[in-house]
Design a protein around this motif. Sequence first.
Motif, PDB file in Angstrom:
ATOM      1  N   TYR A   1      26.973 -26.339  -3.361  1.00  0.00           N
ATOM      2  CA  TYR A   1      27.850 -27.320  -3.998  1.00  0.00           C
ATOM      3  C   TYR A   1      27.663 -28.672  -3.321  1.00  0.00           C
ATOM      4  CZ  TYR A   1      30.300 -23.705  -6.593  1.00  0.00           C
ATOM      5  OH  TYR A   1      30.611 -22.699  -7.463  1.00  0.00           O
ATOM      6  N   SER A   2      27.479 -29.694  -4.145  1.00  0.00           N
ATOM      7  CA  SER A   2      27.271 -31.052  -3.639  1.00  0.00           C
ATOM      8  C   SER A   2      28.245 -32.009  -4.301  1.00  0.00           C
ATOM      9  CB  SER A   2      25.849 -31.525  -3.926  1.00  0.00           C
ATOM     10  OG  SER A   2      24.885 -30.688  -3.320  1.00  0.00           O
ATOM     11  N   CYS A   3      28.649 -33.020  -3.550  1.00  0.00           N
ATOM     12  CA  CYS A   3      29.434 -34.089  -4.141  1.00  0.00           C
ATOM     13  C   CYS A   3      28.537 -35.310  -4.331  1.00  0.00           C
ATOM     14  CB  CYS A   3      30.661 -34.434  -3.303  1.00  0.00           C
ATOM     15  SG  CYS A   3      30.346 -34.949  -1.606  1.00  0.00           S
TER      16      CYS A   3
ATOM     17  N   VAL B   1      37.462 -36.280  -0.858  1.00  0.00           N
ATOM     18  CA  VAL B   1      37.634 -35.620  -2.152  1.00  0.00           C
ATOM     19  C   VAL B   1      37.576 -34.117  -1.903  1.00  0.00           C
ATOM     20  CG1 VAL B   1      36.697 -35.279  -4.468  1.00  0.00           C
ATOM     21  CG2 VAL B   1      36.648 -37.543  -3.426  1.00  0.00           C
ATOM     22  N   TYR B   2      38.391 -33.381  -2.633  1.00  0.00           N
ATOM     23  CA  TYR B   2      38.492 -31.946  -2.432  1.00  0.00           C
ATOM     24  C   TYR B   2      38.193 -31.199  -3.725  1.00  0.00           C
ATOM     25  CZ  TYR B   2      41.111 -33.796   1.517  1.00  0.00           C
ATOM     26  OH  TYR B   2      41.482 -34.497   2.624  1.00  0.00           O
ATOM     27  N   LEU B   3      37.669 -30.006  -3.571  1.00  0.00           N
ATOM     28  CA  LEU B   3      37.468 -29.106  -4.707  1.00  0.00           C
ATOM     29  C   LEU B   3      38.108 -27.780  -4.343  1.00  0.00           C
ATOM     30  CD1 LEU B   3      36.171 -28.717  -7.523  1.00  0.00           C
ATOM     31  CD2 LEU B   3      34.201 -27.719  -6.335  1.00  0.00           C
ATOM     32  N   GLN B   4      39.258 -27.503  -4.939  1.00  0.00           N
ATOM     33  CA  GLN B   4      39.945 -26.239  -4.734  1.00  0.00           C
ATOM     34  C   GLN B   4      39.408 -25.237  -5.739  1.00  0.00           C
ATOM     35  OE1 GLN B   4      42.328 -25.332  -2.371  1.00  0.00           O
ATOM     36  NE2 GLN B   4      42.016 -23.271  -3.209  1.00  0.00           N
TER      37      GLN B   4
ATOM     38  N   LEU C   1      31.426 -17.582   2.801  1.00  0.00           N
ATOM     39  CA  LEU C   1      31.351 -16.316   2.083  1.00  0.00           C
ATOM     40  C   LEU C   1      32.764 -15.849   1.748  1.00  0.00           C
ATOM     41  CD1 LEU C   1      29.783 -13.777   1.129  1.00  0.00           C
ATOM     42  CD2 LEU C   1      30.008 -12.915   3.474  1.00  0.00           C
ATOM     43  N   VAL C   2      32.975 -15.489   0.496  1.00  0.00           N
ATOM     44  CA  VAL C   2      34.296 -15.050   0.061  1.00  0.00           C
ATOM     45  C   VAL C   2      34.123 -13.929  -0.960  1.00  0.00           C
ATOM     46  CG1 VAL C   2      34.419 -16.777  -1.787  1.00  0.00           C
ATOM     47  CG2 VAL C   2      36.531 -15.847  -0.823  1.00  0.00           C
ATOM     48  N   GLN C   3      35.082 -13.046  -1.020  1.00  0.00           N
ATOM     49  CA  GLN C   3      35.036 -11.973  -2.009  1.00  0.00           C
ATOM     50  C   GLN C   3      35.468 -12.483  -3.375  1.00  0.00           C
ATOM     51  OE1 GLN C   3      37.451  -8.765  -0.405  1.00  0.00           O
ATOM     52  NE2 GLN C   3      35.638  -7.783   0.473  1.00  0.00           N
ATOM     53  N   ALA C   4      35.001 -11.814  -4.396  1.00  0.00           N
ATOM     54  CA  ALA C   4      35.403 -12.160  -5.756  1.00  0.00           C
ATOM     55  C   ALA C   4      36.923 -12.127  -5.869  1.00  0.00           C
ATOM     56  CB  ALA C   4      34.770 -11.196  -6.748  1.00  0.00           C
ATOM     57  N   GLY C   5      37.454 -13.125  -6.548  1.00  0.00           N
ATOM     58  CA  GLY C   5      38.897 -13.253  -6.673  1.00  0.00           C
ATOM     59  C   GLY C   5      39.522 -14.135  -5.610  1.00  0.00           C
ATOM     60  N   GLY C   6      38.753 -14.459  -4.583  1.00  0.00           N
ATOM     61  CA  GLY C   6      39.255 -15.275  -3.494  1.00  0.00           C
ATOM     62  C   GLY C   6      39.199 -16.763  -3.787  1.00  0.00           C
ATOM     63  N   SER C   7      39.546 -17.543  -2.760  1.00  0.00           N
ATOM     64  CA  SER C   7      39.614 -18.996  -2.897  1.00  0.00           C
ATOM     65  C   SER C   7      38.888 -19.687  -1.756  1.00  0.00           C
ATOM     66  CB  SER C   7      41.072 -19.465  -2.904  1.00  0.00           C
ATOM     67  OG  SER C   7      41.779 -18.926  -3.996  1.00  0.00           O
ATOM     68  N   LEU C   8      38.406 -20.866  -2.035  1.00  0.00           N
ATOM     69  CA  LEU C   8      37.829 -21.760  -1.035  1.00  0.00           C
ATOM     70  C   LEU C   8      38.201 -23.176  -1.404  1.00  0.00           C
ATOM     71  CD1 LEU C   8      34.137 -20.546  -0.418  1.00  0.00           C
ATOM     72  CD2 LEU C   8      36.011 -20.532   1.248  1.00  0.00           C
ATOM     73  N   ARG C   9      38.297 -24.040  -0.387  1.00  0.00           N
ATOM     74  CA  ARG C   9      38.481 -25.457  -0.644  1.00  0.00           C
ATOM     75  C   ARG C   9      37.334 -26.227   0.004  1.00  0.00           C
ATOM     76  NH1 ARG C   9      43.121 -29.916   0.942  1.00  0.00           N
ATOM     77  NH2 ARG C   9      42.131 -29.757   2.990  1.00  0.00           N
ATOM     78  N   LEU C  10      36.588 -26.911  -0.815  1.00  0.00           N
ATOM     79  CA  LEU C  10      35.516 -27.756  -0.328  1.00  0.00           C
ATOM     80  C   LEU C  10      36.037 -29.170  -0.099  1.00  0.00           C
ATOM     81  CD1 LEU C  10      32.553 -26.679  -2.634  1.00  0.00           C
ATOM     82  CD2 LEU C  10      33.382 -25.623  -0.518  1.00  0.00           C
ATOM     83  N   SER C  11      35.456 -29.819   0.897  1.00  0.00           N
ATOM     84  CA  SER C  11      35.801 -31.205   1.189  1.00  0.00           C
ATOM     85  C   SER C  11      34.550 -32.063   1.109  1.00  0.00           C
ATOM     86  CB  SER C  11      36.407 -31.326   2.587  1.00  0.00           C
ATOM     87  OG  SER C  11      37.600 -30.578   2.695  1.00  0.00           O
ATOM     88  N   CYS C  12      34.743 -33.301   0.696  1.00  0.00           N
ATOM     89  CA  CYS C  12      33.657 -34.280   0.644  1.00  0.00           C
ATOM     90  C   CYS C  12      34.165 -35.528   1.347  1.00  0.00           C
ATOM     91  CB  CYS C  12      33.290 -34.571  -0.800  1.00  0.00           C
ATOM     92  SG  CYS C  12      32.081 -35.898  -1.036  1.00  0.00           S
ATOM     93  N   ALA C  13      33.550 -35.843   2.476  1.00  0.00           N
ATOM     94  CA  ALA C  13      33.940 -37.006   3.262  1.00  0.00           C
ATOM     95  C   ALA C  13      32.990 -38.157   2.980  1.00  0.00           C
ATOM     96  CB  ALA C  13      33.922 -36.658   4.749  1.00  0.00           C
ATOM     97  N   ALA C  14      33.551 -39.316   2.656  1.00  0.00           N
ATOM     98  CA  ALA C  14      32.741 -40.491   2.336  1.00  0.00           C
ATOM     99  C   ALA C  14      32.809 -41.507   3.464  1.00  0.00           C
ATOM    100  CB  ALA C  14      33.215 -41.113   1.040  1.00  0.00           C
ATOM    101  N   SER C  15      31.692 -42.176   3.708  1.00  0.00           N
ATOM    102  CA  SER C  15      31.646 -43.215   4.724  1.00  0.00           C
ATOM    103  C   SER C  15      30.552 -44.210   4.379  1.00  0.00           C
ATOM    104  CB  SER C  15      31.379 -42.607   6.109  1.00  0.00           C
ATOM    105  OG  SER C  15      30.110 -41.972   6.127  1.00  0.00           O
ATOM    106  N   GLY C  16      30.562 -45.336   5.104  1.00  0.00           N
ATOM    107  CA  GLY C  16      29.442 -46.273   5.016  1.00  0.00           C
ATOM    108  C   GLY C  16      29.570 -47.367   3.975  1.00  0.00           C
TER     109      GLY C  16
ATOM    110  N   PHE D   1      39.200 -24.229 -11.012  1.00  0.00           N
ATOM    111  CA  PHE D   1      38.860 -25.245 -10.011  1.00  0.00           C
ATOM    112  C   PHE D   1      39.684 -26.503 -10.263  1.00  0.00           C
ATOM    113  CE2 PHE D   1      34.179 -23.866  -9.058  1.00  0.00           C
ATOM    114  CZ  PHE D   1      34.616 -22.569  -8.851  1.00  0.00           C
ATOM    115  N   THR D   2      40.030 -27.168  -9.169  1.00  0.00           N
ATOM    116  CA  THR D   2      40.762 -28.430  -9.257  1.00  0.00           C
ATOM    117  C   THR D   2      40.189 -29.405  -8.235  1.00  0.00           C
ATOM    118  OG1 THR D   2      42.793 -27.269  -9.889  1.00  0.00           O
ATOM    119  CG2 THR D   2      43.019 -29.538  -9.127  1.00  0.00           C
ATOM    120  N   THR D   3      39.917 -30.623  -8.671  1.00  0.00           N
ATOM    121  CA  THR D   3      39.451 -31.641  -7.734  1.00  0.00           C
ATOM    122  C   THR D   3      40.532 -32.690  -7.538  1.00  0.00           C
ATOM    123  OG1 THR D   3      37.622 -33.129  -7.181  1.00  0.00           O
ATOM    124  CG2 THR D   3      38.310 -33.074  -9.494  1.00  0.00           C
TER     125      THR D   3
END
Length: 129
Positions: free
Chosen positions: A101-103, A86-89, A11-26, A75-77
Amino acid sequence: QVQLAESGGGLVQAGGSLRLSCAASGGTDSSYSMGWFRRYNIAWFRQAPGKEREFVGAISWTGSTSYADSVKGRFTTSRDNVKKMVYLQMNSLKPEDTAVYSCAASSGFYGPKDNYDYWGQGTQVTVSS
């Protein structure tokens, strides 16, 4: 079998930032000495309640990127092939960015359509006004 796991939502306020991560394996490819993950194109999609899944952005195995118009400039990946991540800033977040959000990954497809072979379970992003 490639497996993907997202993290970093919240949860983030409008104007804020988050960074999502996607970890791959297998994944495995004994014929590709540079590491199997390097061959994969990775995309980010999102789905809000009551809406269809939509393309957010993608990064190819060569490192080129593409974005939906709605997130371009905000947004920047990026990817780390050694860590298989892989990251989504996400900056300047808006309430309309609220979604799961899904990778997704594919060694043969790259683009804004959901023709990817492997998908993660998703992480919730909620932007409050």
